[in-house]
Enzyme design. Sequence first.
Site: not given
Ligand SMILES: [Zn+2]
Length: 307
Positions: A78, A241, A245, A268
Amino acid sequence: MLAQRTLKSITTAVGVGLHSGQRVELTLRPAQPDTGIVFRRVDLPEPVDIPVTAQSVSDTRMASTIANGAAKVHTVEHLMSACAGLGIDNLYVDISAEEVPILDGSAASFVFLLQSAGIELQRAPRRFIRVTQPVEVREGEGANLKWARLAPYHGFKLSFEIEFHHPAVDSTGQRVEFDMSSDSYARDIARARTFGFTKDVEMMRANGLALGGGLDNAIVMDDYKVLNSDGLRYDDEFVKHKILDAMGDLYIVGKPLLAAYSAFRSGHAMNNQLLRELLAHPECYEIVSFDDERKAPKGFAQPLRAW
Ligand SMILES: [Zn+2]
């Protein structure tokens, strides 16, 4: 010349780590040109620097973790997203524990901190990674399919699609696009919070994760609805979001990308695989800078937008 950027002054924040629940202090400091973003674990007997690079990513299970030897910092995405969104190239991040504070679960507090410290132009050209040929990673099939892709684009735009079948998500957007040249990161993306389900939170806590998580730093859902009393910040906050990310995950490469990123159910781990795939194919990118600012993509050359 399109110049590198750092902060004008030092700024500090205190919060808790989402997974560890530990109190942590963060100090953001200006850094010289070509330093990049460097985390410094100031709580260790000898401070250890952890420069942010695609190779420093050591774990992507719940968040992006970077490491230098045994020294780690979890949940960098973030803060990295805020740096990408505001175009910060050089920064020291002194941190007193092994996890970045979650603050309100979005990047809004980091944007506020960076903007309050002020942004300084430096006497060095800003260098970009310009994608010249598409690069893609793909995994699974059918209901398990996910992929992420970078393609040539004069600028930086992201498009993300999720597939969460849940009443609170179905009724909002499953897909969103964001273009640095026409949209505002601070206004359109930075406020989107991380999200989770009560049942997952219970399981994560049993595994020692999400210990600092709660309604004040995440959107929390049960099987039917959002439990936060004040609801959502954007109609499509969930998928926004994921864009937030992805911007943080991609900025870990160490330079801003000139590319169109698109992804379906990526996370991720896959975003980091995509960076490694790109770096493994030097024929698919080149490093560029802009002596003439007018030749830079819109959104990079302009002064930063306010809220
Ligand atoms: Zn996040």
